[in-house]
Write an enzyme that holds these catalytic residues in place. Structure first.
Site, PDB file in Angstrom:
ATOM      1  N   ASN A   1      -3.335  -0.614   6.107  1.00 15.70           N
ATOM      2  CA  ASN A   1      -2.022  -1.731   4.951  1.00 15.70           C
ATOM      3  C   ASN A   1      -0.992  -0.786   4.990  1.00 15.70           C
ATOM      4  OD1 ASN A   1      -0.615  -3.017   3.757  1.00 15.70           O
ATOM      5  ND2 ASN A   1      -2.511  -2.902   2.180  1.00 15.70           N
TER       6      ASN A   1
ATOM      7  N   LYS B   1       1.302  -1.291   3.558  1.00 18.90           N
ATOM      8  CA  LYS B   1       2.594  -1.796   2.381  1.00 18.90           C
ATOM      9  C   LYS B   1       3.694  -1.707   3.178  1.00 18.90           C
ATOM     10  CE  LYS B   1      -1.420   0.264  -0.077  1.00 18.90           C
ATOM     11  NZ  LYS B   1      -1.900   0.163  -1.567  1.00 18.90           N
TER      12      LYS B   1
ATOM     13  N   HIS C   1      -3.324  -9.732  -1.310  1.00 17.68           N
ATOM     14  CA  HIS C   1      -3.325  -7.829  -2.237  1.00 17.68           C
ATOM     15  C   HIS C   1      -2.894  -7.983  -3.831  1.00 17.68           C
ATOM     16  CE1 HIS C   1      -3.019  -3.600  -2.365  1.00 17.68           C
ATOM     17  NE2 HIS C   1      -3.479  -4.205  -1.542  1.00 17.68           N
TER      18      HIS C   1
ATOM     19  N   GLU D   1      -2.284  -5.800  -5.130  1.00 10.76           N
ATOM     20  CA  GLU D   1      -0.115  -5.538  -5.568  1.00 10.76           C
ATOM     21  C   GLU D   1       0.299  -6.865  -5.368  1.00 10.76           C
ATOM     22  OE1 GLU D   1       0.387  -1.943  -2.376  1.00 10.76           O
ATOM     23  OE2 GLU D   1      -1.240  -1.170  -3.799  1.00 10.76           O
TER      24      GLU D   1
ATOM     25  N   GLU E   1     -11.534  -4.978  -2.768  1.00  9.21           N
ATOM     26  CA  GLU E   1     -10.283  -4.040  -3.492  1.00  9.21           C
ATOM     27  C   GLU E   1     -10.308  -3.985  -5.126  1.00  9.21           C
ATOM     28  OE1 GLU E   1      -7.579  -2.510   0.313  1.00  9.21           O
ATOM     29  OE2 GLU E   1      -6.780  -4.097  -1.229  1.00  9.21           O
TER      30      GLU E   1
ATOM     31  N   GLY F   1      -5.084   3.762  -4.307  1.00  7.83           N
ATOM     32  CA  GLY F   1      -4.055   3.954  -4.694  1.00  7.83           C
ATOM     33  C   GLY F   1      -4.114   5.581  -6.269  1.00  7.83           C
TER      34      GLY F   1
ATOM     35  N   SER G   1      -9.131   3.676  -1.744  1.00  7.81           N
ATOM     36  CA  SER G   1      -9.269   5.569  -1.612  1.00  7.81           C
ATOM     37  C   SER G   1      -9.922   5.550  -0.644  1.00  7.81           C
ATOM     38  CB  SER G   1      -8.764   5.783  -2.986  1.00  7.81           C
ATOM     39  OG  SER G   1      -8.163   5.623  -3.805  1.00  7.81           O
TER      40      SER G   1
HETATM   41  P1  PGA Z   1      -5.280   2.497  -0.502  1.00  7.57           P
HETATM   42  O1  PGA Z   1      -4.551   1.357  -0.817  1.00  7.57           O
HETATM   43  O2  PGA Z   1      -6.293   2.915   0.777  1.00  7.57           O
HETATM   44  O3  PGA Z   1      -3.883   3.683  -0.564  1.00  7.57           O
HETATM   45  O4  PGA Z   1      -6.414   3.215  -1.422  1.00  7.57           O
HETATM   46  C1  PGA Z   1      -5.552   0.339   0.231  1.00  7.57           C
HETATM   47  C2  PGA Z   1      -5.109  -0.803  -0.285  1.00  7.57           C
HETATM   48  O5  PGA Z   1      -4.369  -1.114  -1.359  1.00  7.57           O
HETATM   49  O6  PGA Z   1      -4.996  -2.143   0.302  1.00  7.57           O
END
Ligand code: PGA
Length: 264
Positions: A9, A11, A108, A110, A178, A184, A224
């Site tokens: 991803n 982003k 997601h 976000e 998630e 993140g 992460s």
């Molecule tokens: P990350 O993000 O691996 O940076 O924690 C995962 C995601 O948001 O899909």
């Protein structure tokens, strides 16, 4: 047999001009790896919409072999719940399938957090994707507050319920667990925490539909994920892959995640 899904991803990162160098390094690193005969692997790159065509072009012009061997494809990060019309800034499922994009992340955290997407929107988007024969990767997960208050399962059950309510029959949907507190932050869920929730998700699908529906659904973990953590996760019986944010931006890290998945 369930597919193992390793999804990047990106982003809102990278530009089209950076795409060739990424795939050159990624594909060079994984060129000698192939999946075991009984393994069904999908390596998915969910890139920002303006990068889709550049990424597809580089992959199919230069890395067709690896694409086939590792089941590589380009996906979207979001799609509209509407078919078409006056929705400025949105991208529809038919625009994506017209570009041969067959997969999209949906819901997601976000999107839920910054753009007000509710369980209802997520369900509608999933229906739209399925109508267009796309493969949705639907994200669920609890906040830190929910976890600390012992509400992890009730939050995830509610998120799944909204999906179940619009799907009289279970179709091919990958669920990405998630935990919001792990995205993140560098703090990944432990292998046990992840396995417990994945088992719960499979159970919820089996209860609402049937055992076979639960058994054939790929449930992937995100939050992460790093090359060093993939081995422990992928060995768990209910963890069928990963959704990777930060570590998917470096071709060397993401290649290591794919390699470690194949070898685990
Ligand atoms: P990350 O993000 O691996 O940076 O924690 C995962 C995601 O948001 O899909």
């Amino acid at each position: 047999m369930r597919s193992i899904v390793v999804a990047a991803n990106w982003k809102m990162n990278k530009k089209a001009s950076e795409v060739p160098a990424f795939f050159e390094e990624f594909c060079t690193r994984i060129q000698h790896h192939s999946v075991r005969p009984h393994m069904s692997l999908e390596v998915i790159f969910a890139v920002p919409a303006p990068l889709i065509e550049a990424a597809q072009r580089v992959m199919s012009d230069q890395y067709r072999d690896q694409m086939r061997k590792l089941g590589m494809s380009i996906a979207a990060q979001n799609l509209s719940e509407h078919e078409q019309g006056a929705y400025t800034g949105e991208v529809s499922a038919s625009m994506l399938t017209d570009l041969q994009v067959r997969c999209s992340i949906i819901g997601h955290s976000e999107r839920r957090q910054h753009y007000g997407e509710t369980d209802h929107h997520v369900a509608q988007k999933t229906v739209r994707a399925l109508e267009h024969k796309m493969h949705p990767i639907v994200c669920v997960g609890e906040s830190l507050e929910h976890r600390e208050n012992g509400q992890t399962e009730s939050v995830i059950a509610r998120q799944l319920e909204a999906l179940f309510d619009v799907m009289p029959e279970w179709q091919r949907v990958t669920i990405a667990y998630e935990p919001v507190w792990a995205i993140g932050t560098g703090v990944s869920a432990s292998v046990d925490q992840a396995q417990t929730v994945h088992g719960f998700i499979r159970d919820q699908i089996a209860r609402r539909y049937d055992r076979a529906a639960g058994e054939r659904t790929s449930i992937i973990y995100g939050g992460s994920v790093k090359p060093a953590s993939i081995g422990g996760l992928i060995c768990q019986k209910d963890i069928d892959g990963v959704l990777v944010g930060g570590a998917s931006l470096q071709p060397s890290d993401f290649a290591a995640i794919v390699e470690n998945t194949i070898q685990s």
